[in-house]
Design a protein around this motif. Structure first.
Motif, PDB file in Angstrom:
ATOM      1  N   ARG B  75     -95.905  24.273 -73.075  1.00  0.00           N
ATOM      2  CA  ARG B  75     -95.529  22.894 -73.244  1.00  0.00           C
ATOM      3  C   ARG B  75     -94.834  22.511 -71.999  1.00  0.00           C
ATOM      4  NH1 ARG B  75     -91.559  26.586 -75.493  1.00  0.00           N
ATOM      5  NH2 ARG B  75     -90.333  25.994 -73.603  1.00  0.00           N
ATOM      6  N   PRO B  76     -95.143  21.400 -71.374  1.00  0.00           N
ATOM      7  CA  PRO B  76     -94.198  20.639 -70.285  1.00  0.00           C
ATOM      8  C   PRO B  76     -92.769  20.433 -71.123  1.00  0.00           C
ATOM      9  CG  PRO B  76     -95.740  19.005 -70.821  1.00  0.00           C
ATOM     10  CD  PRO B  76     -96.228  20.293 -71.745  1.00  0.00           C
ATOM     11  N   SER B  77     -91.606  20.927 -70.294  1.00  0.00           N
ATOM     12  CA  SER B  77     -90.253  20.419 -70.723  1.00  0.00           C
ATOM     13  C   SER B  77     -90.235  19.071 -71.008  1.00  0.00           C
ATOM     14  CB  SER B  77     -89.374  21.194 -69.891  1.00  0.00           C
ATOM     15  OG  SER B  77     -89.278  20.594 -68.725  1.00  0.00           O
ATOM     16  N   ARG B  78     -90.958  18.246 -70.124  1.00  0.00           N
ATOM     17  CA  ARG B  78     -90.981  16.756 -70.117  1.00  0.00           C
ATOM     18  C   ARG B  78     -90.959  16.179 -71.530  1.00  0.00           C
ATOM     19  NH1 ARG B  78     -95.475  15.716 -68.033  1.00  0.00           N
ATOM     20  NH2 ARG B  78     -95.295  16.364 -65.981  1.00  0.00           N
ATOM     21  N   GLU B  79     -91.814  16.692 -72.282  1.00  0.00           N
ATOM     22  CA  GLU B  79     -92.116  16.144 -73.623  1.00  0.00           C
ATOM     23  C   GLU B  79     -90.858  16.559 -74.596  1.00  0.00           C
ATOM     24  OE1 GLU B  79     -95.786  16.916 -75.678  1.00  0.00           O
ATOM     25  OE2 GLU B  79     -96.846  17.276 -73.664  1.00  0.00           O
ATOM     26  N   VAL B  80     -90.424  17.743 -74.302  1.00  0.00           N
ATOM     27  CA  VAL B  80     -89.305  18.123 -75.222  1.00  0.00           C
ATOM     28  C   VAL B  80     -88.060  17.119 -75.027  1.00  0.00           C
ATOM     29  CG1 VAL B  80     -87.714  19.911 -75.785  1.00  0.00           C
ATOM     30  CG2 VAL B  80     -89.836  20.386 -75.099  1.00  0.00           C
ATOM     31  N   ARG B  81     -88.055  16.942 -73.728  1.00  0.00           N
ATOM     32  CA  ARG B  81     -86.829  15.903 -73.465  1.00  0.00           C
ATOM     33  C   ARG B  81     -87.012  14.776 -73.716  1.00  0.00           C
ATOM     34  NH1 ARG B  81     -84.798  13.409 -68.093  1.00  0.00           N
ATOM     35  NH2 ARG B  81     -82.897  14.497 -67.890  1.00  0.00           N
ATOM     36  N   ARG B  82     -88.213  14.316 -73.841  1.00  0.00           N
ATOM     37  CA  ARG B  82     -88.680  12.916 -74.287  1.00  0.00           C
ATOM     38  C   ARG B  82     -87.802  12.555 -75.738  1.00  0.00           C
ATOM     39  NH1 ARG B  82     -92.341  11.147 -76.430  1.00  0.00           N
ATOM     40  NH2 ARG B  82     -93.812  12.930 -75.877  1.00  0.00           N
ATOM     41  N   VAL B  83     -88.338  13.612 -76.683  1.00  0.00           N
ATOM     42  CA  VAL B  83     -88.122  13.684 -77.954  1.00  0.00           C
ATOM     43  C   VAL B  83     -86.601  13.692 -78.143  1.00  0.00           C
ATOM     44  CG1 VAL B  83     -88.269  15.098 -80.012  1.00  0.00           C
ATOM     45  CG2 VAL B  83     -90.265  14.763 -78.666  1.00  0.00           C
ATOM     46  N   ALA B  84     -86.033  14.503 -77.163  1.00  0.00           N
ATOM     47  CA  ALA B  84     -84.515  14.473 -77.532  1.00  0.00           C
ATOM     48  C   ALA B  84     -83.696  13.387 -77.087  1.00  0.00           C
ATOM     49  CB  ALA B  84     -83.959  15.921 -76.364  1.00  0.00           C
ATOM     50  N   MET B  85     -84.123  12.844 -76.132  1.00  0.00           N
ATOM     51  CA  MET B  85     -83.694  11.524 -75.534  1.00  0.00           C
ATOM     52  C   MET B  85     -83.804  10.405 -76.337  1.00  0.00           C
ATOM     53  SD  MET B  85     -83.994  11.479 -71.473  1.00  0.00           S
ATOM     54  CE  MET B  85     -83.138   9.872 -71.241  1.00  0.00           C
ATOM     55  N   ALA B  86     -84.904  10.043 -77.013  1.00  0.00           N
ATOM     56  CA  ALA B  86     -85.341   9.288 -77.837  1.00  0.00           C
ATOM     57  C   ALA B  86     -84.414   9.369 -79.265  1.00  0.00           C
ATOM     58  CB  ALA B  86     -86.726   9.338 -78.349  1.00  0.00           C
ATOM     59  N   HIS B  87     -84.333  10.751 -79.617  1.00  0.00           N
ATOM     60  CA  HIS B  87     -83.303  11.010 -80.517  1.00  0.00           C
ATOM     61  C   HIS B  87     -81.904  10.615 -80.126  1.00  0.00           C
ATOM     62  CE1 HIS B  87     -81.251  12.622 -84.095  1.00  0.00           C
ATOM     63  NE2 HIS B  87     -80.807  13.542 -83.408  1.00  0.00           N
ATOM     64  N   LEU B  88     -81.406  10.768 -78.892  1.00  0.00           N
ATOM     65  CA  LEU B  88     -79.952  10.695 -78.426  1.00  0.00           C
ATOM     66  C   LEU B  88     -79.700   9.103 -78.546  1.00  0.00           C
ATOM     67  CD1 LEU B  88     -77.692  11.843 -77.261  1.00  0.00           C
ATOM     68  CD2 LEU B  88     -78.564  11.853 -75.027  1.00  0.00           C
ATOM     69  N   GLN B  89     -80.800   8.604 -78.177  1.00  0.00           N
ATOM     70  CA  GLN B  89     -80.770   6.800 -78.076  1.00  0.00           C
ATOM     71  C   GLN B  89     -80.388   6.415 -79.397  1.00  0.00           C
ATOM     72  OE1 GLN B  89     -82.746   5.409 -74.928  1.00  0.00           O
ATOM     73  NE2 GLN B  89     -81.091   4.016 -75.109  1.00  0.00           N
ATOM     74  N   ASP B  90     -81.395   6.811 -80.449  1.00  0.00           N
ATOM     75  CA  ASP B  90     -81.009   6.351 -81.877  1.00  0.00           C
ATOM     76  C   ASP B  90     -79.761   6.653 -82.092  1.00  0.00           C
ATOM     77  OD1 ASP B  90     -83.782   5.844 -82.294  1.00  0.00           O
ATOM     78  OD2 ASP B  90     -83.744   6.944 -84.057  1.00  0.00           O
ATOM     79  N   LEU B  91     -79.430   7.892 -81.929  1.00  0.00           N
ATOM     80  CA  LEU B  91     -77.884   8.411 -82.338  1.00  0.00           C
ATOM     81  C   LEU B  91     -76.787   7.264 -81.717  1.00  0.00           C
ATOM     82  CD1 LEU B  91     -77.083  10.670 -84.034  1.00  0.00           C
ATOM     83  CD2 LEU B  91     -76.851  12.091 -82.008  1.00  0.00           C
ATOM     84  N   GLU B  92     -77.094   7.055 -80.394  1.00  0.00           N
ATOM     85  CA  GLU B  92     -75.935   6.491 -79.909  1.00  0.00           C
ATOM     86  C   GLU B  92     -75.880   4.679 -80.317  1.00  0.00           C
ATOM     87  OE1 GLU B  92     -76.799   7.146 -75.951  1.00  0.00           O
ATOM     88  OE2 GLU B  92     -75.258   8.808 -75.603  1.00  0.00           O
ATOM     89  N   THR B  93     -77.104   4.434 -80.796  1.00  0.00           N
ATOM     90  CA  THR B  93     -77.328   2.996 -81.298  1.00  0.00           C
ATOM     91  C   THR B  93     -76.466   3.122 -82.594  1.00  0.00           C
ATOM     92  OG1 THR B  93     -79.313   2.754 -80.246  1.00  0.00           O
ATOM     93  CG2 THR B  93     -78.590   1.472 -82.197  1.00  0.00           C
TER      94      THR B  93
END
Lengths: 132, 132
Positions: B75-93
């Motif tokens: 898998r490209p690390s891009r996808e993993v990063r996307r999931v993690a960043m989306a979760h991070l955004q959620d968390l920060e909100t």
DNA sequence: CTTGACCTTCCAACGATGGGAAGGTGTATC
DNA sequence: GATACACCTTCCCATCGTTGGAAGGTCAAG
């Protein structure tokens, strides 16, 4: 006032108004001959109280305490303060935990190139055999 | 390895291991003649992955995505990063919202004398007819 | 009279976890 | 072998707050 109107006025959904009544947080509403629930300004005020408290993250049980204190015009403010401070402490603990999570995630995301190659520190870390 | 041992090794309770299997997050475990579930080092590793992700606040559905990416060595690390960043955004909100709550509560608690008199700005505010 | 918007009660689901019952199995001790 | 105890199995239920829907009654406008 019908339940729908009370819902709009108070910002608490009709579903939840019935629910709060069912669990005994609210006194059973007056009924008309229709068997429709009938609400007045006082009820709306109480609903608004609940709504605001929920929005501040108070649990139903905390609100149960607060609303009883609220109804009792002679309660000492000490008790109200105690409930609020306990909730505040809870809140701050949870915030700290979430901040720790966010920090870990930020580090992981920062370390990940995020390109088309499979190497990914995020998954490496998640899969690491290390503690906790 | 029995489910109990796997639970201790991975830090995920036996209850939850069965649950994760039931909802299809984990492949059905191998069974012995006992019909006891049988786990190996690989399974423990996977469970540890899930445990860590849960502790970082990822939802089951997010983990379902992550674990598939994890299993796929290409898998490209891009996808993993996307999931993690989306979760991070959620968390920060969510953190920001909780901080707003805490701030409001702090102000209210600070304004409340907390003595034996009934006057209490906390209840006054909760009951106030003001917006939202 | 029909239509649509409202109301009623009841039942179920979500997400993640825990508790416990009822029954089968493994192992150690007497 | 018997007994005790720890573990496993599946199944259902509870939590917490909220939402969705079904099935049926009521109201008001056209």
């Amino acid at each position: 006032m019908n339940i729908g109107t009370a819902a709009i006025e108070s910002g608490v959904s009709a579903k939840m108004i019935r629910h709060y009544e069912a669990i005994g947080l609210l006194a059973p509403a007056a009924r008309r001959e229709n068997s429709y629930r009938d609400y007045g300004a006082r009820d709306v005020h109480e609903l608004r109280f609940i709504g605001r408290a929920r929005r501040l993250g108070f649990s139903i049980e905390e609100i149960r305490v607060l609303i009883n204190l609220w109804r009792d015009g002679k309660r000492p403010s000490r008790e109200v303060r105690r409930v609020a401070m306990a909730h505040l402490q809870d809140l701050e603990t949870r915030i700290a935990e979430m901040q720790a999570m966010a920090q870990t995630l930020q580090k992981l995301v920062a370390d990940c190139r995020g390109d088309s190659r499979p190497d990914c520190p995020i998954l490496d870390d998640l899969g690491s055999s290390c503690c906790t």
